[in-house]
Design a protein around this motif. Sequence first.
Motif, PDB file in Angstrom:
ATOM      1  N   ALA A  80       0.832  -1.212   0.000  1.00  0.00           N
ATOM      2  CA  ALA A  80       0.000   0.000   0.000  1.00  0.00           C
ATOM      3  C   ALA A  80       0.866   1.261   0.000  1.00  0.00           C
ATOM      4  O   ALA A  80       2.039   1.212   0.358  1.00  0.00           O
ATOM      5  CB  ALA A  80      -0.900  -0.010   1.228  1.00  0.00           C
ATOM      6  N   ASP A  81       0.248   2.375  -0.403  1.00  0.00           N
ATOM      7  CA  ASP A  81       0.962   3.658  -0.416  1.00  0.00           C
ATOM      8  C   ASP A  81       1.305   4.106   1.004  1.00  0.00           C
ATOM      9  O   ASP A  81       0.475   3.959   1.915  1.00  0.00           O
ATOM     10  CB  ASP A  81       0.073   4.751  -1.037  1.00  0.00           C
ATOM     11  CG  ASP A  81       0.012   4.663  -2.545  1.00  0.00           C
ATOM     12  OD1 ASP A  81       0.671   3.785  -3.115  1.00  0.00           O
ATOM     13  OD2 ASP A  81      -0.693   5.496  -3.138  1.00  0.00           O
ATOM     14  N   TYR A  82       2.477   4.734   1.137  1.00  0.00           N
ATOM     15  CA  TYR A  82       2.872   5.333   2.425  1.00  0.00           C
ATOM     16  C   TYR A  82       1.897   6.450   2.791  1.00  0.00           C
ATOM     17  O   TYR A  82       1.495   6.574   3.945  1.00  0.00           O
ATOM     18  CB  TYR A  82       4.311   5.849   2.300  1.00  0.00           C
ATOM     19  CG  TYR A  82       4.801   6.689   3.450  1.00  0.00           C
ATOM     20  CD1 TYR A  82       4.810   6.186   4.740  1.00  0.00           C
ATOM     21  CD2 TYR A  82       5.282   7.976   3.234  1.00  0.00           C
ATOM     22  CE1 TYR A  82       5.265   6.955   5.794  1.00  0.00           C
ATOM     23  CE2 TYR A  82       5.750   8.747   4.273  1.00  0.00           C
ATOM     24  CZ  TYR A  82       5.732   8.247   5.560  1.00  0.00           C
ATOM     25  OH  TYR A  82       6.191   9.007   6.593  1.00  0.00           O
ATOM     26  N   SER A  83       1.485   7.243   1.782  1.00  0.00           N
ATOM     27  CA  SER A  83       0.581   8.370   2.054  1.00  0.00           C
ATOM     28  C   SER A  83      -0.833   7.885   2.384  1.00  0.00           C
ATOM     29  O   SER A  83      -1.686   8.685   2.756  1.00  0.00           O
ATOM     30  CB  SER A  83       0.543   9.342   0.867  1.00  0.00           C
ATOM     31  OG  SER A  83       0.121   8.696  -0.301  1.00  0.00           O
ATOM     32  N   TYR A  84      -1.104   6.601   2.245  1.00  0.00           N
ATOM     33  CA  TYR A  84      -2.390   6.004   2.646  1.00  0.00           C
ATOM     34  C   TYR A  84      -2.277   5.442   4.070  1.00  0.00           C
ATOM     35  O   TYR A  84      -3.141   5.672   4.900  1.00  0.00           O
ATOM     36  CB  TYR A  84      -2.746   4.885   1.663  1.00  0.00           C
ATOM     37  CG  TYR A  84      -4.106   4.249   1.865  1.00  0.00           C
ATOM     38  CD1 TYR A  84      -5.219   4.691   1.150  1.00  0.00           C
ATOM     39  CD2 TYR A  84      -4.277   3.195   2.758  1.00  0.00           C
ATOM     40  CE1 TYR A  84      -6.463   4.105   1.330  1.00  0.00           C
ATOM     41  CE2 TYR A  84      -5.514   2.615   2.941  1.00  0.00           C
ATOM     42  CZ  TYR A  84      -6.605   3.063   2.224  1.00  0.00           C
ATOM     43  OH  TYR A  84      -7.833   2.482   2.407  1.00  0.00           O
ATOM     44  N   VAL A  85      -1.178   4.738   4.317  1.00  0.00           N
ATOM     45  CA  VAL A  85      -1.001   4.042   5.606  1.00  0.00           C
ATOM     46  C   VAL A  85      -0.742   5.039   6.747  1.00  0.00           C
ATOM     47  O   VAL A  85      -1.299   4.909   7.836  1.00  0.00           O
ATOM     48  CB  VAL A  85       0.173   3.037   5.508  1.00  0.00           C
ATOM     49  CG1 VAL A  85       0.470   2.389   6.851  1.00  0.00           C
ATOM     50  CG2 VAL A  85      -0.134   1.966   4.469  1.00  0.00           C
TER      51      VAL A  85
END
Lengths: 142, 123
Positions: A80-85
């Motif tokens: 998953a994206d870092y900016s999501y997690v």
Amino acid sequence: MTHERRLRIKTLFMVLVMVVCANTGDLMLKRGMSGIGEVQPTLAGLACAFPLTVSNSSIWIGIFFLTGFMLSYMMVLSWADYSYVMPAGAFGYAILTLLAVVFLHEVVSPRRWLGVVFICVGVLLVGQTKPRTTPAVREALA
Amino acid sequence: MMRFAIVLGLLIFGSTGGEIAITYGMKATGEPARLRPKEILQFLGRALCNGWFWAGAPLMALAFYALLVLLSWEPISLVIPASALSYVVGTFGAKYVLGEDVSAARWAGVILVCVGVALVAKG
């Protein structure tokens, strides 16, 4: 079930594991360290605290959960994206406040409740976006 | 005030830099095929052999140390809201270093989380 829906459920489940492990780990460390008492920041103080720390079961339970947090964090970042997690992980602040009210009967100020609402709305907004916007490793190699 | 700003800068640099390096390493490692003990252990083995993981870990340790120093100087109600800036810096890093597509909705969510964390910590 579509691939994206499966990816979203897997990501949100892993974020939940991450948050539960981090909060439980922190609480257990706090409990363990409170039992040990104030540690003096001197060589003698640290030497005195070390055996008490490594023989404390709460500290080991805390370390176990924090290891679980790190492993789930590493795994979720592999797809998953870092900016999501990263913002989704802030949900822990909201959960801690709710736990403090329900189990510890703490009084929470309106400002803190407003913060919890901001976090929940923010996490919901981020949760609506695609969990992954960069190609997966297997796709990138193809 | 100046020393607070410098150590806060180290905290934000260490936490976002470390997490971005670890994200880069985990993306290169590849996700576990299934969430079962054998696959998770294989994933852990591959992850620990990745250089980006070992680049990120000391940066995160630096951030942790900077946090401890700040907490020894100032109240938690100042330190945690100030460190919430790392959500915004991290999102910039995700966009420009990791090449993630940060939509307007995600930006709005990140800013709301950042303000929310600051408000919760202020109590």
